[in-house]
Design an enzyme around this catalytic site. Sequence first.
Site, PDB file in Angstrom:
ATOM      1  N   ARG A  66      53.374  24.429   5.574  1.00 57.68           N
ATOM      2  CA  ARG A  66      53.907  23.784   6.776  1.00 57.68           C
ATOM      3  C   ARG A  66      53.396  24.490   8.018  1.00 57.68           C
ATOM      4  NH1 ARG A  66      60.049  23.841   4.520  1.00 57.68           N
ATOM      5  NH2 ARG A  66      60.090  21.723   3.683  1.00 57.68           N
TER       6      ARG A  66
ATOM      7  N   ILE B 288      64.467  41.673  29.375  1.00 63.99           N
ATOM      8  CA  ILE B 288      63.708  41.584  28.113  1.00 63.99           C
ATOM      9  C   ILE B 288      62.416  40.812  28.338  1.00 63.99           C
ATOM     10  CG2 ILE B 288      65.664  41.738  26.503  1.00 63.99           C
ATOM     11  CD1 ILE B 288      65.041  38.694  25.949  1.00 63.99           C
ATOM     12  N   ASP B 289      62.385  39.993  29.402  1.00 63.49           N
ATOM     13  CA  ASP B 289      61.186  39.184  29.650  1.00 63.49           C
ATOM     14  C   ASP B 289      60.001  40.030  30.133  1.00 63.49           C
ATOM     15  OD1 ASP B 289      62.793  37.086  29.040  1.00 63.49           O
ATOM     16  OD2 ASP B 289      62.685  36.091  30.977  1.00 63.49           O
TER      17      ASP B 289
ATOM     18  N   MET C  66      62.105  33.784  23.920  1.00 61.99           N
ATOM     19  CA  MET C  66      62.532  33.766  25.321  1.00 61.99           C
ATOM     20  C   MET C  66      61.351  34.047  26.243  1.00 61.99           C
ATOM     21  SD  MET C  66      66.359  35.297  25.594  1.00 61.99           S
ATOM     22  CE  MET C  66      67.757  34.196  25.332  1.00 61.99           C
TER      23      MET C  66
ATOM     24  N   ARG D 124      68.100  39.232  22.139  1.00 60.86           N
ATOM     25  CA  ARG D 124      68.766  40.138  23.083  1.00 60.86           C
ATOM     26  C   ARG D 124      69.856  40.977  22.425  1.00 60.86           C
ATOM     27  NH1 ARG D 124      69.751  36.535  28.080  1.00 60.86           N
ATOM     28  NH2 ARG D 124      71.893  37.194  27.826  1.00 60.86           N
TER      29      ARG D 124
HETATM   30  O1  F6P Z   1      66.081  36.830  31.771  1.00 62.38           O
HETATM   31  C1  F6P Z   1      66.289  37.098  30.435  1.00 62.38           C
HETATM   32  C2  F6P Z   1      66.661  35.830  29.689  1.00 62.38           C
HETATM   33  O2  F6P Z   1      66.913  36.186  28.344  1.00 62.38           O
HETATM   34  C3  F6P Z   1      65.616  34.702  29.776  1.00 62.38           C
HETATM   35  O3  F6P Z   1      64.577  34.880  28.870  1.00 62.38           O
HETATM   36  C4  F6P Z   1      66.477  33.495  29.488  1.00 62.38           C
HETATM   37  O4  F6P Z   1      65.961  32.319  30.060  1.00 62.38           O
HETATM   38  C5  F6P Z   1      67.772  33.844  30.137  1.00 62.38           C
HETATM   39  O5  F6P Z   1      67.842  35.250  30.218  1.00 62.38           O
HETATM   40  C6  F6P Z   1      68.954  33.308  29.364  1.00 62.38           C
HETATM   41  O6  F6P Z   1      70.105  33.681  30.026  1.00 62.38           O
HETATM   42  P1  F6P Z   1      71.568  33.372  29.505  1.00 62.38           P
HETATM   43  O7  F6P Z   1      71.917  34.433  28.510  1.00 62.38           O
HETATM   44  O8  F6P Z   1      72.415  33.435  30.717  1.00 62.38           O
HETATM   45  O9  F6P Z   1      71.530  32.020  28.864  1.00 62.38           O
END
Ligand code: F6P
Length: 342
Positions: A163, A127-128, A170, A275
């Site tokens: 505010r 997703i990044d 993420m 996600r």
């Molecule tokens: O790599 C995708 C991601 O959603 C990152 O943005 C985030 O740091 C990481 O995975 C979080 O992973 P987990 O679900 O293992 O905490």
Amino acid sequence: MKIGILTSGGDCPGLNAVIRGIVLKGTTTYDLEFVGIRDGWRGVVEGDFMPLTRHEVKGLSKVGGTILGTSRTNPYEGERGGAENIAKTLYGHKIDGIVAIGGEGTLAAADRLAKDGIKVLGVPKTIDNDLRATDYSFGFDTAVNIATDAMDRLRTTGDSHQRCMVAEVMGRHVGWIALHAGVAAGAHAILIPEHPMTMDEICAFVESAHDRGRAPLVVVSEGFTLEGMEEAYSDKGLDAFNRPRLGGIGDMLAPEIERRTGIETRATILGHIQRGGAPSAFDRVLATRLGLHAADAVVEGAWGQMVALQGTDIVRVPFADALGELNTVPKYRYDEAAALFG
Ligand code: F6P
């Protein structure tokens, strides 16, 4: 030919659409047989498989998560890990090759296994949007839509109370989600890992928006660092790969913005909401196309490669093209957005 499919690493919307695409094309056009591999590389190492016919994938393109489960298991670890053991396990179950759907860690493992003689094909996922060799990865568009919707909501409540609202999204190493969602929602400052900033700079944007009668909106990637910070903010321990669990920079920035500017400031951390749930239409189409092309690649024996989006075409590239350097936000893209700040 019998093919195992696995999903590995963090989940994201669109994984099920890829699985469906591979199985539909593979069974209707090519007469391939499939098995699902449970929980990523763990299922390969432990020989944990499940049936995967057309019946199991029906209606899946709109379903979030992954029906196969996922994990961050390293296939080279453990008593039954390593290429030799895996080759025996696959042979024992009459599995001819694997399609691995995952991010950098998954593709690095796939690359190593391919070099060690296992037939593996990759489908990029994150997703990044931090993988090179593919213009976009599925899951990213959905995350941007979720973050944009959340920020639109933060703006109406922020406006009502005058505010400053800080939205944390993420993005461990790269700021694509923050950049796209921030531009879409009209954020007054976008803070990303690629571009450290000082509190003074952030507060100047907040005050400038406030002075114009706006309720300032600041979007920050979880991996953003203030100038001088050595690493990203983390107070939640380590994950299975010994990487810090990120999240919380928004909560750190909000009281400091309030203290320096005198403007009441609240933080919201979107976290895993980005996600979860159904993939956007764009991600369903991208994921389905990657799946369809993965089935073609299997039949053509394109092992050791991954399918990827370049322009509007699905192409094949070696794993190595996606590994090493990350797909960071280029300076010109950040500078372009910076014209909207304050
Ligand atoms: O790599 C995708 C991601 O959603 C990152 O943005 C985030 O740091 C990481 O995975 C979080 O992973 P987990 O679900 O293992 O905490």
